[in-house]
Scaffold this active site. Structure first.
Site, PDB file in Angstrom:
ATOM      1  N   ASP A  34     -22.288  -2.248   4.399  1.00 40.04           N
ATOM      2  CA  ASP A  34     -21.118  -1.536   3.885  1.00 40.04           C
ATOM      3  C   ASP A  34     -20.771  -1.947   2.459  1.00 40.04           C
ATOM      4  O   ASP A  34     -20.544  -1.102   1.587  1.00 40.04           O
ATOM      5  CB  ASP A  34     -19.922  -1.783   4.810  1.00 40.04           C
ATOM      6  CG  ASP A  34     -20.125  -1.224   6.200  1.00 40.04           C
ATOM      7  OD1 ASP A  34     -21.049  -0.404   6.379  1.00 40.04           O
ATOM      8  OD2 ASP A  34     -19.373  -1.615   7.113  1.00 40.04           O
TER       9      ASP A  34
ATOM     10  N   ALA B  79     -13.085   5.797  10.965  1.00 35.57           N
ATOM     11  CA  ALA B  79     -13.990   6.942  11.065  1.00 35.57           C
ATOM     12  C   ALA B  79     -15.453   6.549  10.892  1.00 35.57           C
ATOM     13  O   ALA B  79     -16.324   7.406  10.845  1.00 35.57           O
ATOM     14  CB  ALA B  79     -13.610   7.996  10.016  1.00 35.57           C
TER      15      ALA B  79
ATOM     16  N   SER C  29       0.839  -1.200   0.000  1.00 37.28           N
ATOM     17  CA  SER C  29       0.000   0.000   0.000  1.00 37.28           C
ATOM     18  C   SER C  29       0.869   1.243   0.000  1.00 37.28           C
ATOM     19  O   SER C  29       2.043   1.205   0.382  1.00 37.28           O
ATOM     20  CB  SER C  29      -0.906   0.025   1.239  1.00 37.28           C
ATOM     21  OG  SER C  29      -0.146   0.295   2.398  1.00 37.28           O
TER      22      SER C  29
END
Length: 379
Positions: A169, A120, A64
């Site tokens: 989600d 978050a 990443s």
């Protein structure tokens, strides 16, 4: 340096393509998904992007941009839940989940980048899963539909990550369309797009990230789910989705006080989702503001998944002119959303920031989001 160039520098070859998947905010419908209920999320214009290529062996190499030089290597052969730790469990878990569903896959090289804030409550983990899922679906020519990929992502989250989440989600990330929210029936898995014309109505959806991190794999989320299962068992229904508000008086007499409050949140939250959909389709986004306020009160008092920072963000945002506000996501930290007139965005932002400073809290990150397109290929 773009992601393809970084991929080449990291893995020594050109990626086969680049895919991305959005994070999400849940407009309303919290913890209803694993109770076979209703949810109303939309994808946000914050994305996880993955550059990907197939390998000829069974090794997955994952890296990443937020962990430069760190490459995690995992052998898919014989892979079991618990074998991987850290963030790599999300992308590798998708490939494992595809195999569990009967799809033979090879190894992959994956390089991820993301601007979805971690912890978050904006579904950063599902954005990773869905980006990898659409990449693998195309590169391995699996021909899976969006709803099928939703279940692949959910299984990765449930079994590899160990987070007992529903399908909210992944559905938001995979099924969304620009300018719309996704109305999802979590029992039938049927969904439809609902217009959410913020800009046309002079509105902004503000996200207030409290910077209080949370994790679905920890005990608070799991204990709420267990309470819901107990409530459904006592009330002799398959899931709390099968109860209506008229059943609550009976539930109060059969359940202990805490379990009753958990059940009451789910039952009333499902009703709020259905009401919100009707209002959006008949009157537009402004009309749902009172439902946002009522949802937050229910999560704070009945489900007890808020925290002082979220409560302060919601209260101050409303005091400063937000039409409605609520925490969003699994709770115990994360973010609040505030539906705000465009002209009031500055005042709401300044007021919340000042209130956090006065309370001695970490400064929040406050930004606007719009309903974005779902996951897909970008290059």
């Amino acid at each position: 340096m773009n992601l393809a160039t970084r991929f080449e520098a990291r893995f020594g070859r050109t990626p086969a393509g680049i895919w991305r998947a959005p994070g999400r905010v849940n407009v309303i419908g919290e913890h209803t998904d694993y109770n076979d209920g209703f949810v109303l999320p939309f994808a946000i214009d914050r994305f996880t992007t993955v550059a990907a290529s197939i390998r000829t062996d069974r090794t997955v190499r994952v890296s990443s941009t937020f962990a430069p030089g760190d490459v995690v290597e995992v052998d898919l052969e014989g892979l079991q839940p618990g074998d991987i730790s850290g963030w790599a469990v999300y992308p590798v878990g998708v490939l494992w989940s595809l195999e569990q569903a009967g799809h033979r896959v090879l190894g992959m090289d994956l390089l991820l980048d993301s601007d979805v804030p971690v912890g978050a409550g904006l579904s950063s983990s599902a954005a990773i899963e869905c980006a990898v899922a659409v990449a693998a679906n195309e590169l391995f020519d699996l021909g899976l539909t969006g709803p099928e990929l939703v279940l692949i992502g959910q299984r990765a989250e449930n079994e590899m990550v160990g987070a007992p989440t529903g399908i909210l989600d992944q559905s938001a990330s995979l099924l969304s369309s620009q300018g719309h929210a996704v109305f999802l029936d979590c029992r039938s898995q049927e969904s439809r797009l609902v217009p959410f014309p913020l800009m046309e109505d002079g509105l902004t959806m503000l996200v207030i990230d409290t910077r209080i991190s949370h994790s679905h794999a920890t005990g608070g989320y799991a204990s709420r789910r267990r309470s819901c299962e107990v409530g459904a068992d006592v009330m002799a229904v398959a899931a709390l989705r099968d109860l209506s508000e008229s059943d609550l008086s009976e539930a109060a007499g059969l359940l202990d006080e805490e379990t009753f409050r958990r059940v009451r949140h789910i039952v009333t939250e499902n009703a709020r989702v259905l009401a919100a959909v009707k209002l959006l389709e008949s009157q537009g986004p402004r009309a749902i503001a009172p439902l946002l306020d009522a949802s937050h009160a229910s999560m704070r008092d009945d489900f007890e998944i808020s925290c002082p920072e979220l409560d302060l963000a919601v209260d101050i945002a409303r005091d400063a002119g937000a039409l409605g506000a609520r925490m969003t996501g699994g709770g115990f930290g994360g973010s609040a959303i505030a539906l705000t007139n465009n002209d009031d965005v500055g005042r709401v932002t300044e007021s919340v920031t000042s209130a956090f400073a006065s309370a001695g809290y970490t400064a929040p990150a406050i930004f606007a989001v719009v309903p974005a397109e779902g996951a897909g290929r970008v290059e």
